[in-house]
Enzyme design. Sequence first.
Site, short mmCIF file in Angstrom:
data_model
loop_
_atom_site.label_atom_id
_atom_site.label_comp_id
_atom_site.label_asym_id
_atom_site.label_seq_id
_atom_site.Cartn_x
_atom_site.Cartn_y
_atom_site.Cartn_z
CE1 TYR A 1 -3.65 2.58 0.73
CE2 TYR A 1 -2.31 3.27 2.59
CZ TYR A 1 -3.38 3.48 1.73
OH TYR A 1 -4.17 4.59 1.89
CG ASP B 1 6.05 3.93 0.35
OD1 ASP B 1 6.38 4.74 1.25
OD2 ASP B 1 4.86 3.64 0.10
CE LYS C 1 2.42 4.72 8.06
NZ LYS C 1 1.04 4.68 8.46
#
Length: 434
Positions: free
Chosen positions: A149, A244, A272
């Site tokens: 994702y 990523d 994050k």
Amino acid sequence: MVEQCAPRGASSVLFERARRVIPGGVNSPVRAYQSVGGDPLFIQRGEGAYVFDVEGRRYVDYVASWGPMIVGHCHPKVVEAITRAAQQGTSFGAPTVSEIELAEKIRQAFPMMEQLRMVSSGTEATMSAIRLARAATGRQRIIKFEGCYHGHSDGLLVQAGSGLVKTGVPTSPGVPGAVAELTLTARYNDLDSVRQLMAQWGAEVACIIVEPVAGNMGCVPPVDGFLQGLRQVCDDHGSLLIMDEVMTGFRVAHGGAQQRYGVTGDLVTLGKIIGGGLPVGAFGGRADLMALLAPNGQVYQAGTLSGNPLAMSAGIATLNLIAEEGFYRRLEESAAYLEAGLRSAVAQCSVPTCLQRVGAMFCLYFCEGPVTDFTTARQSSSADFARYFHAMLTQGIYLGPAPLESSFLGAAHSREDLDRTIDAAHRACAALNG
Ligand code: PLP
């Protein structure tokens, strides 16, 4: 531990109210508990390793806001930094010193990010990195991996059908077929599936984007040679490799998965932890690629709140804390201790289990292992997970409310918290057996 008295079911009452004004009652789907059943907890506050629901119940938190809270909730240094920044103004839409400071700190840990740009989410970071890769290569197709994702931008909401060498089908209504067609999907940890795609489409592939540890199908480490192989395939075909590291950055090592596995992307995305609990993402990489971005180049990318001073201050304070000597050694010790305890607990389970961990992220699957890709991850029993989840929750252990989510350990989890978690897992497994 109950901090204050509130009527039972306060979260359920709030959920009902929320559903009247917010679709599904939540602002991000997984929060709705659809995978595990029941109503979600409404959280009132966090402190260190704990979150407290609106009824004052305390939980040991392994969601950690889905990764960012590596130093725990409300760390005094982070709170102080945000407060100080807020007192000077919350947003200017003009350059501030804190943007340079955070960018410099990130570059120290991720030297391949010769230049980087701040955005406000991981979704924005990956979306922008892909635009840049397309512009740099003059190609349109991208390759992603099934089960990975990268946020919810159109071209990334695509999964492969059964055939690998075919173009993508949208995972969500609303994603135009014409966009999805440009996304090719390969199997995680399967270099041959990538080579097959490249054999057919290589000259049209702008980039391969990968979670270097796949945290959105639990916790799937790359098998030996997988990331190195991707690097090689990209070099062979003139495609760019996007690492990523929104989830893995500053989590699986200070320098993320690229430091841990010794493979470097052309472009890197972060999020994050670099926001310390505030909305931040970043993308960066080789200076020649980043030079294509406006205002120096033609590739447009912008944001009203990009580099927001509050968010920068939280990120800087967090990165200062995790740069302290021994931070990752201590985190690894805690994580290894928890892993050993959980292994002893699940060993008594009558249903199959498989615990996988990389640094301070881990996942307990309810299937035979090892889990290496999306096909094996999906074998995990959702029903067994839901029973385990609720058994843990009622004992004050807060896990992500869906079977294929990673759990996150932070520096605030004490040995006592870990022991409580392990004891709870023993009882949860006993309940599963009964
Ligand atoms: N990339 C990865 C690897 C992620 O795990 C996520 C979110 O979980 C994203 C991108 C998207 O980040 P955000 O939710 O901040 O948009």
